[in-house]
Design a protein around this motif. Structure first.
Motif, PDB file in Angstrom:
ATOM      1  N   ASP A  53      13.464  -4.247   0.370  1.00  0.00           N
ATOM      2  CA  ASP A  53      13.530  -2.372  -0.664  1.00  0.00           C
ATOM      3  C   ASP A  53      13.909  -1.472   0.076  1.00  0.00           C
ATOM      4  O   ASP A  53      14.617  -1.117  -0.644  1.00  0.00           O
ATOM      5  CB  ASP A  53      12.244  -2.257  -0.872  1.00  0.00           C
ATOM      6  N   LEU A  54      13.938  -1.349   1.087  1.00  0.00           N
ATOM      7  CA  LEU A  54      14.802  -0.061   1.897  1.00  0.00           C
ATOM      8  C   LEU A  54      16.118  -0.713   1.915  1.00  0.00           C
ATOM      9  O   LEU A  54      17.090   0.541   1.973  1.00  0.00           O
ATOM     10  CB  LEU A  54      14.285  -0.308   3.301  1.00  0.00           C
ATOM     11  N   ILE A  55      16.866  -1.899   1.888  1.00  0.00           N
ATOM     12  CA  ILE A  55      18.286  -2.425   2.395  1.00  0.00           C
ATOM     13  C   ILE A  55      19.244  -1.371   0.712  1.00  0.00           C
ATOM     14  O   ILE A  55      18.647  -2.027  -0.055  1.00  0.00           O
ATOM     15  CB  ILE A  55      19.158  -4.040   1.995  1.00  0.00           C
ATOM     16  N   GLY A  56      20.298  -1.060   1.369  1.00  0.00           N
ATOM     17  CA  GLY A  56      20.875  -0.351  -0.190  1.00  0.00           C
ATOM     18  C   GLY A  56      20.303   1.052  -0.189  1.00  0.00           C
ATOM     19  O   GLY A  56      21.139   2.627  -0.675  1.00  0.00           O
ATOM     20  N   CYS A  57      19.512   1.989   0.491  1.00  0.00           N
ATOM     21  CA  CYS A  57      18.780   2.840   0.445  1.00  0.00           C
ATOM     22  C   CYS A  57      20.266   3.659   0.778  1.00  0.00           C
ATOM     23  O   CYS A  57      20.672   3.369   1.696  1.00  0.00           O
ATOM     24  CB  CYS A  57      17.687   3.489   0.554  1.00  0.00           C
ATOM     25  N   HIS A  58      20.345   5.377   0.221  1.00  0.00           N
ATOM     26  CA  HIS A  58      20.891   6.353   1.455  1.00  0.00           C
ATOM     27  C   HIS A  58      20.194   6.788   1.456  1.00  0.00           C
ATOM     28  O   HIS A  58      18.975   7.381   1.564  1.00  0.00           O
ATOM     29  CB  HIS A  58      21.633   6.793  -0.611  1.00  0.00           C
TER      30      HIS A  58
ATOM     31  N   LEU B 106      15.965  11.682   6.932  1.00  0.00           N
ATOM     32  CA  LEU B 106      15.329  11.698   8.219  1.00  0.00           C
ATOM     33  C   LEU B 106      15.950  12.428   8.613  1.00  0.00           C
ATOM     34  O   LEU B 106      16.706  13.473   8.663  1.00  0.00           O
ATOM     35  CB  LEU B 106      16.482  10.547   8.956  1.00  0.00           C
ATOM     36  N   ASP B 107      14.669  12.790   9.467  1.00  0.00           N
ATOM     37  CA  ASP B 107      15.480  13.790  10.596  1.00  0.00           C
ATOM     38  C   ASP B 107      16.525  13.351  11.900  1.00  0.00           C
ATOM     39  O   ASP B 107      15.981  12.249  12.486  1.00  0.00           O
ATOM     40  CB  ASP B 107      13.844  14.132  11.489  1.00  0.00           C
TER      41      ASP B 107
ATOM     42  N   ASP C 125       0.595  -1.230   0.365  1.00  0.00           N
ATOM     43  CA  ASP C 125      -0.115  -0.108  -0.385  1.00  0.00           C
ATOM     44  C   ASP C 125       0.602   1.668  -0.231  1.00  0.00           C
ATOM     45  O   ASP C 125       2.032   1.201   0.763  1.00  0.00           O
ATOM     46  CB  ASP C 125      -1.067  -0.513   1.388  1.00  0.00           C
ATOM     47  N   LYS C 126       0.046   2.281  -0.145  1.00  0.00           N
ATOM     48  CA  LYS C 126       0.619   3.460  -0.197  1.00  0.00           C
ATOM     49  C   LYS C 126       1.045   4.113   1.732  1.00  0.00           C
ATOM     50  O   LYS C 126       0.904   3.366   2.346  1.00  0.00           O
ATOM     51  CB  LYS C 126       0.238   5.062  -0.786  1.00  0.00           C
ATOM     52  N   ASP C 127       2.863   4.538   1.357  1.00  0.00           N
ATOM     53  CA  ASP C 127       3.080   4.550   2.630  1.00  0.00           C
ATOM     54  C   ASP C 127       3.941   3.192   3.297  1.00  0.00           C
ATOM     55  O   ASP C 127       4.091   3.335   4.185  1.00  0.00           O
ATOM     56  CB  ASP C 127       2.470   5.738   3.049  1.00  0.00           C
ATOM     57  N   ASP C 128       3.288   1.977   2.654  1.00  0.00           N
ATOM     58  CA  ASP C 128       4.126   1.075   3.251  1.00  0.00           C
ATOM     59  C   ASP C 128       4.821   0.306   2.505  1.00  0.00           C
ATOM     60  O   ASP C 128       5.073   0.296   1.093  1.00  0.00           O
ATOM     61  CB  ASP C 128       2.950  -0.533   2.758  1.00  0.00           C
ATOM     62  N   TYR C 129       5.690  -0.585   3.120  1.00  0.00           N
ATOM     63  CA  TYR C 129       7.377  -0.651   2.474  1.00  0.00           C
ATOM     64  C   TYR C 129       7.781  -2.075   3.273  1.00  0.00           C
ATOM     65  O   TYR C 129       7.554  -1.733   3.733  1.00  0.00           O
ATOM     66  CB  TYR C 129       8.283   0.002   3.108  1.00  0.00           C
ATOM     67  N   TYR C 130       8.104  -2.862   2.066  1.00  0.00           N
ATOM     68  CA  TYR C 130       9.021  -4.453   1.938  1.00  0.00           C
ATOM     69  C   TYR C 130      10.445  -3.987   3.135  1.00  0.00           C
ATOM     70  O   TYR C 130      11.040  -3.620   2.035  1.00  0.00           O
ATOM     71  CB  TYR C 130       8.830  -4.891   1.404  1.00  0.00           C
TER      72      TYR C 130
ATOM     73  N   GLU D  41       7.543  10.412  13.272  1.00  0.00           N
ATOM     74  CA  GLU D  41       8.737  11.315  13.751  1.00  0.00           C
ATOM     75  C   GLU D  41      10.027  11.308  13.296  1.00  0.00           C
ATOM     76  O   GLU D  41      10.651  12.683  13.198  1.00  0.00           O
ATOM     77  CB  GLU D  41       8.486  11.259  15.253  1.00  0.00           C
ATOM     78  N   VAL D  42      10.441  10.117  12.868  1.00  0.00           N
ATOM     79  CA  VAL D  42      12.212  10.501  11.974  1.00  0.00           C
ATOM     80  C   VAL D  42      12.433  10.072  10.641  1.00  0.00           C
ATOM     81  O   VAL D  42      12.690  11.306   9.788  1.00  0.00           O
ATOM     82  CB  VAL D  42      12.516   9.073  12.870  1.00  0.00           C
ATOM     83  N   VAL D  43      11.674   9.265   9.903  1.00  0.00           N
ATOM     84  CA  VAL D  43      10.893   9.140   8.757  1.00  0.00           C
ATOM     85  C   VAL D  43      11.047   9.452   8.139  1.00  0.00           C
ATOM     86  O   VAL D  43       9.560  10.309   8.033  1.00  0.00           O
ATOM     87  CB  VAL D  43      10.587   8.234   8.353  1.00  0.00           C
ATOM     88  N   GLN D  44      11.195  11.237   7.568  1.00  0.00           N
ATOM     89  CA  GLN D  44      10.655  11.969   6.130  1.00  0.00           C
ATOM     90  C   GLN D  44      10.389  11.578   5.235  1.00  0.00           C
ATOM     91  O   GLN D  44       8.929  12.127   4.438  1.00  0.00           O
ATOM     92  CB  GLN D  44      11.492  12.979   6.453  1.00  0.00           C
ATOM     93  N   SER D  45      10.603  10.993   5.081  1.00  0.00           N
ATOM     94  CA  SER D  45      10.263  10.960   3.203  1.00  0.00           C
ATOM     95  C   SER D  45      11.228   9.299   2.983  1.00  0.00           C
ATOM     96  O   SER D  45      12.411   9.010   2.885  1.00  0.00           O
ATOM     97  CB  SER D  45      10.183  11.522   2.384  1.00  0.00           C
ATOM     98  N   VAL D  46      10.300   8.449   2.369  1.00  0.00           N
ATOM     99  CA  VAL D  46      10.894   7.257   1.312  1.00  0.00           C
ATOM    100  C   VAL D  46      11.134   7.439  -0.135  1.00  0.00           C
ATOM    101  O   VAL D  46       9.533   6.832  -0.267  1.00  0.00           O
ATOM    102  CB  VAL D  46      10.462   6.136   2.456  1.00  0.00           C
ATOM    103  N   ASP D  47      11.884   7.830  -0.810  1.00  0.00           N
ATOM    104  CA  ASP D  47      11.928   7.818  -2.105  1.00  0.00           C
ATOM    105  C   ASP D  47      12.478   5.674  -2.711  1.00  0.00           C
ATOM    106  O   ASP D  47      13.438   6.168  -3.841  1.00  0.00           O
ATOM    107  CB  ASP D  47      12.272   8.856  -2.732  1.00  0.00           C
ATOM    108  N   LEU D  48      11.823   5.307  -2.744  1.00  0.00           N
ATOM    109  CA  LEU D  48      12.495   4.350  -3.286  1.00  0.00           C
ATOM    110  C   LEU D  48      12.678   3.834  -5.167  1.00  0.00           C
ATOM    111  O   LEU D  48      13.863   3.173  -5.704  1.00  0.00           O
ATOM    112  CB  LEU D  48      10.749   2.891  -3.217  1.00  0.00           C
ATOM    113  N   PRO D  49      12.191   4.715  -5.481  1.00  0.00           N
ATOM    114  CA  PRO D  49      12.637   5.028  -7.514  1.00  0.00           C
ATOM    115  C   PRO D  49      14.261   5.266  -7.025  1.00  0.00           C
ATOM    116  O   PRO D  49      14.986   4.778  -7.987  1.00  0.00           O
ATOM    117  CB  PRO D  49      11.589   5.056  -7.853  1.00  0.00           C
ATOM    118  N   ASN D  50      14.372   6.200  -6.495  1.00  0.00           N
ATOM    119  CA  ASN D  50      15.718   6.516  -6.441  1.00  0.00           C
ATOM    120  C   ASN D  50      16.712   5.990  -5.350  1.00  0.00           C
ATOM    121  O   ASN D  50      17.818   7.272  -5.195  1.00  0.00           O
ATOM    122  CB  ASN D  50      15.818   8.251  -6.659  1.00  0.00           C
TER     123      ASN D  50
END
Length: 195
Positions: free
Chosen positions: A126-131, A188-189, A118-123, A174-183
């Motif tokens: 998929d986050l591993i390797g994100c900058h 993070l705050d 769903d929107k704003d949900d993540y596996y 409160e910490v995670v401000q945005s997740v841009d999986l395509p990029n």
């Protein structure tokens, strides 16, 4: 279907026991919400062959590792939650002895078989390797791992290649401000000097 490599599969749990007499297996899921495991039509089991019992007195650090993990495909006939575990019925596993032979096997699923998030949900995989960057656009490192501490997720950030963790950051809004999986960017705050 050809056998995928272990790099193409995501481990979602492990078989902990046989369930009943008709070949069902009890799977200990790695997630508190194992939606991908419950919806999978095909799973892969990775078993490491049992070692010769004569090696049982040798420490695992010095024991030879000549055995390679086997990878076997199974069609899932059914899966349901039961007391915090997933009980699965696998095609070709018809009795308790066959189910017990799979005890300890890791359950893997192809990433492309996961249900759409769903929107704003993540596996987490998929986050591993994100900058990871902070609000000041300073680099914090890369996401090395994501775990759960009971209350919320925790992302380990640092140097992915060396698996060197610099920060353990709560995965909360409160910490995670945005997740841009395509990029592959997470904002993070979080400050560079916070440990």
């Amino acid at each position: 279907m050809s056998t995928p490599s272990l790099n193409d599969l995501i481990e979602l749990g492990a078989i902990s026991e046989a369930q009943g007499l008709r070949g069902q297996v009890k799977v200990r899921p790695h997630s508190s919400d194992p939606v991908a495991l419950l919806s999978s039509k095909t799973v892969w089991l990775s078993l490491i062959p049992r070692r010769d019992l004569s090696l049982s007195t040798v420490s695992s650090a010095s024991a030879p590792h000549n055995s390679k993990a086997s990878l076997s495909e199974y069609k899932v006939k059914g899966a349901k939650m039961h007391s915090g575990n997933v009980v699965m019925t696998l095609d070709g596993v018809d009795d308790r002895d066959q189910a017990l032979a799979l005890k300890g096997a890791r359950i893997l699923v192809a990433r492309d078989a996961f249900p759409k998030a769903d929107k704003d949900d993540y596996y987490w995989v998929d986050l591993i390797g994100c900058h990871a960057i902070n609000l000041q656009k300073e680099s914090l490192g890369e996401v090395i791992d994501v775990t759960e501490n009971g209350a919320h997720g925790v992302i380990a950030i640092g140097e992915l290649v060396k698996k060197e963790v610099r920060y353990l950051v709560p995965f909360v809004k409160e910490v995670v401000q945005s997740v841009d999986l395509p990029n592959k960017v997470i904002t993070l705050d979080w400050q560079l000097d916070w440990q």
